[in-house]
Design a protein around this motif. Structure first.
Motif, short mmCIF file in Angstrom:
data_model
loop_
_atom_site.label_atom_id
_atom_site.label_comp_id
_atom_site.label_asym_id
_atom_site.label_seq_id
_atom_site.Cartn_x
_atom_site.Cartn_y
_atom_site.Cartn_z
N TRP A 233 -14.50 19.09 28.98
CA TRP A 233 -13.73 19.23 30.21
C TRP A 233 -12.20 19.63 30.16
CZ3 TRP A 233 -16.06 14.86 28.32
CH2 TRP A 233 -15.24 14.01 27.54
N ASP A 235 -10.42 22.36 29.75
CA ASP A 235 -9.76 23.43 30.65
C ASP A 235 -9.53 22.90 31.90
OD1 ASP A 235 -10.00 25.04 28.37
OD2 ASP A 235 -11.51 25.92 29.04
N LEU A 236 -10.56 22.11 32.37
CA LEU A 236 -10.20 21.72 33.94
C LEU A 236 -9.06 20.71 34.13
CD1 LEU A 236 -11.26 21.42 36.97
CD2 LEU A 236 -13.13 19.57 36.04
N LEU A 239 -5.78 22.46 34.08
CA LEU A 239 -5.48 22.91 35.43
C LEU A 239 -5.11 21.83 36.47
CD1 LEU A 239 -8.46 25.47 35.99
CD2 LEU A 239 -6.12 25.94 35.68
N LEU A 240 -5.37 20.62 36.40
CA LEU A 240 -5.20 19.71 37.09
C LEU A 240 -4.11 18.81 36.80
CD1 LEU A 240 -8.95 18.07 37.83
CD2 LEU A 240 -7.48 19.64 39.30
N THR A 244 -4.61 16.56 27.69
CA THR A 244 -5.85 17.02 26.87
C THR A 244 -5.68 16.54 25.55
OG1 THR A 244 -5.18 18.89 26.55
CG2 THR A 244 -6.53 18.61 28.70
#
Length: 290
Positions: A233, A235-236, A239-240, A244
């Motif tokens: 998850w 990459d998502l 973006l948010l 990470t």
């Protein structure tokens, strides 16, 4: 003629009787049964500890499958430290050490127990009405991460001596693994986690369900961002603006960037964010584990 004792002669006896009565009264009023009557209901505390423990068990279970069963995991750093047979760690041994960390769950569990049983939390935290208040959970995560950002930055910048005794023990891991999340020092946990936690609790008043949800998400995220593997998850999340594993590895590798943990917002606002794609040793972080 019979002589009556003087007042001075009676004084020691009177004092002794008074002290004896006070001790007896104190022992009675502070007996275990009376103390137990004054303690907050421990059910909320026990449920909270169980929720955090369950969250960690699920994280470790997921990571075991992802690391040892799933054949498409990707390393965060272009380094074979964690996959080389000579340096690859024993999963079960590290998992046990993770749960037994004095600086981690022992200290966190003690903090939660003391603040709850001493009735130091805001009154709303002892209430069960209303279910999970998700807007307050998000607010707690944002505030906790902001306070932790400043504490983290201060540990690096206040003085070399303070850094040496607080955060430097954690920075011996320049290519951390998931189980290094709470491996540091007691001073580090106090300054970067416990003080922000208590401050957040007193600024955001929620119920016990929301407190449990916040604690479970927060502790799970702190663990996951230390993973040596890229999560499916990530990459998502990037973006948010959610932190990470690669974002946090940048900090462990270069020390002067990415002080945030749960989010990247504060690093972006204060100019301390660096994207993993811009770090030379991370450009091949999509390398698949063979």
């Amino acid at each position: 003629r019979r002589r009556h004792p003087s007042l001075l002669a009676l004084l020691p006896r009177v004092v002794a009787m008074s002290v004896s009565d006070n001790i007896t009264s104190h022992l009675f009023t502070t007996s275990p049964f009376r103390v137990m009557d004054k303690l907050p209901n421990p059910i909320g505390l026990l449920c909270g500890l169980a929720a955090v423990a369950l969250g960690q068990i699920l994280v470790v279970a997921y990571f075991h499958v992802y690391r040892n069963v799933y054949g498409n995991a990707r390393l965060v750093q272009n380094d074979d430290l964690h996959v080389n047979p000579k340096t690859r760690y024993a999963f079960a041994k590290e998992a046990i050490a993770h749960f037994a960390q004095l600086e981690g769950f022992v200290l966190l569990g003690s903090y939660l127990s003391v603040t709850w049983l001493a009735n130091w939390m805001p009154a709303s935290y002892y209430r069960w009405e209303g279910g999970v208040q998700w807007h307050l959970v998000v607010l707690q995560l944002l505030l906790q991460d902001m306070l932790q950002y400043f504490a983290h930055y201060a540990e690096h910048k206040v003085s070399a001596t303070f850094y040496r005794y607080s955060h430097k023990p954690h920075h011996r891991f320049t290519n951390p693994k998931l189980f290094d999340a709470f491996n540091g020092s007691l001073l580090d946990t106090l300054c970067m986690i416990l003080i922000p936690l208590y401050t957040t609790a007193n600024l955001v008043h929620c119920n016990v369900w929301s407190y449990m949800a916040f604690g479970t998400i927060y502790s799970s995220m702190l663990t996951l961002i230390h993973s040596e593997y890229v999560h499916p998850w990530d990459d998502l999340f990037r973006l948010l603006g959610v932190g990470t594993a690669a974002d946090h590895h940048v900090h462990h590798k270069q020390f002067v960037y990415n002080y945030g943990h749960i989010f990247t917002y504060w690093d972006r606002i204060f100019g301390t964010y660096r994207c993993p794609d811009d770090v030379r040793t991370f450009t091949k972080s999509t390398k698949k584990v063979q």
